[in-house]
Write a protein that holds these residues in place. Structure first.
Motif, PDB file in Angstrom:
ATOM      1  N   UNK A  16       0.879  -1.440  -0.292  1.00  0.00           N
ATOM      2  CA  UNK A  16       0.159  -0.011   0.396  1.00  0.00           C
ATOM      3  C   UNK A  16       0.710   1.175  -0.251  1.00  0.00           C
ATOM      4  N   UNK A  17       2.176   1.754   1.306  1.00  0.00           N
ATOM      5  CA  UNK A  17       2.636   2.011   1.198  1.00  0.00           C
ATOM      6  C   UNK A  17       3.329   2.305   0.349  1.00  0.00           C
ATOM      7  N   UNK A  18       4.092   1.383  -1.143  1.00  0.00           N
ATOM      8  CA  UNK A  18       4.667   1.458  -1.944  1.00  0.00           C
ATOM      9  C   UNK A  18       3.637   1.916  -3.489  1.00  0.00           C
ATOM     10  N   UNK A  19       1.909   1.333  -3.660  1.00  0.00           N
ATOM     11  CA  UNK A  19       2.301   2.328  -4.624  1.00  0.00           C
ATOM     12  C   UNK A  19       1.247   3.904  -4.354  1.00  0.00           C
ATOM     13  N   UNK A  20       0.903   4.214  -3.130  1.00  0.00           N
ATOM     14  CA  UNK A  20       1.089   5.117  -2.900  1.00  0.00           C
ATOM     15  C   UNK A  20       2.465   6.677  -3.344  1.00  0.00           C
ATOM     16  N   UNK A  21       3.100   5.775  -3.032  1.00  0.00           N
ATOM     17  CA  UNK A  21       4.623   6.455  -2.792  1.00  0.00           C
ATOM     18  C   UNK A  21       4.614   6.757  -4.487  1.00  0.00           C
ATOM     19  N   UNK A  22       4.704   5.546  -5.445  1.00  0.00           N
ATOM     20  CA  UNK A  22       4.649   6.194  -6.892  1.00  0.00           C
ATOM     21  C   UNK A  22       3.672   7.167  -6.845  1.00  0.00           C
ATOM     22  N   UNK A  23       2.470   6.919  -6.400  1.00  0.00           N
ATOM     23  CA  UNK A  23       1.316   7.622  -7.290  1.00  0.00           C
ATOM     24  C   UNK A  23       1.960   9.331  -6.908  1.00  0.00           C
ATOM     25  N   UNK A  24       2.353   9.550  -5.826  1.00  0.00           N
ATOM     26  CA  UNK A  24       2.764  10.275  -4.984  1.00  0.00           C
ATOM     27  C   UNK A  24       3.731  11.392  -6.541  1.00  0.00           C
TER      28      UNK A  24
END
Length: 225
Positions: A16-24
């Motif tokens: 989840x953190x990886x996806x959110x960081x990538x999106x940011x």
């Protein structure tokens, strides 16, 4: 402002953190060339530093950030030439691939595609850039899944991860992001009509629009010169 995470959406916190960081990073909320420490990111995302460090190491492998020993992670800068190259490759891969499998998409799957398109529009309405990027990514990879070609999906996913949608925040401020999001419903409409030639042409234009957003609206539609 970076959204705090709803960890119910993903099977693991690291994912989840990886996806959110990538999106940011893709949306420009984490700025190219800037250095970010794991403690700073963990505070902003409302999680511990460990999953943030693990997630950032995943993004190092994807070329989105570089590790700076004892300091944190620096967001990789992407040139206009890089973005043009990415758009060209996506135009070569995605539109003809979707056209080729349009007749094999079951009618029973159309509601699911519409639901995903709705998520993109809803995120646009609320100005949630992280969710917008995530929902958009899922929509396009859902289409490519019908090709049954994991390599193709992985290549496109990596290409999309290397983009920067600098213009998204400006579109939100002008109230125009929802109009861009609605293009995904047009794609579903064309798929439902089995309009292969039209969906290929529209996807090329859609990618051209997105390339314009990468450059805050300064790139041409459809064709990248």
């Amino acid at each position: 402002m970076i959204e705090r995470l709803d960890t119910r959406k993903r099977p693991t916190l690291r994912d989840h953190v990886s996806d959110a960081l990538r999106a940011a990073i893709i949306s420009g909320e984490l700025e190219p060339g800037e250095l970010y420490s794991a403690p700073w990111l963990s505070e902003r995302f409302g999680v511990s530093a460990t999953p943030v460090r693990e997630a950032m190491l995943d993004l190092v492998k994807q070329g989105l950030v570089t590790s700076v020993p004892n300091k944190g992670f620096r967001v990789t800068e992407t040139s206009e030439h890089d973005l043009d190259s990415i758009a060209r490759i996506r135009m070569l891969l995605e539109p003809p691939s979707v056209r080729a499998i349009i007749d094999s998409i079951p009618a029973s799957d159309i509601p699911g595609l519409r639901e995903q398109a709705d998520k993109i529009v809803d995120a646009a309405k609320h100005g949630d850039l992280v969710e917008y990027i995530d929902a958009d990514q899922r929509f396009h990879l859902m289409l490519l899944d019908y090709c049954h070609n994991p390599r193709l999906s992985r290549i496109v996913s990596d290409l999309r991860a290397q983009t920067r949608l600098f213009g998204l925040a400006a579109l939100v401020e002008r109230g125009e992001l929802e109009n861009s999001a609605q293009e995904h419903h047009t794609i579903v409409d064309l798929i439902e009509r089995r309009a292969g030639e039209e969906v290929e042409r529209f996807l090329r234009r859609h990618i051209g629009h997105v390339r314009g957003i990468w450059a805050a609206g300064n790139a041409p539609d459809e064709e990248i010169s």
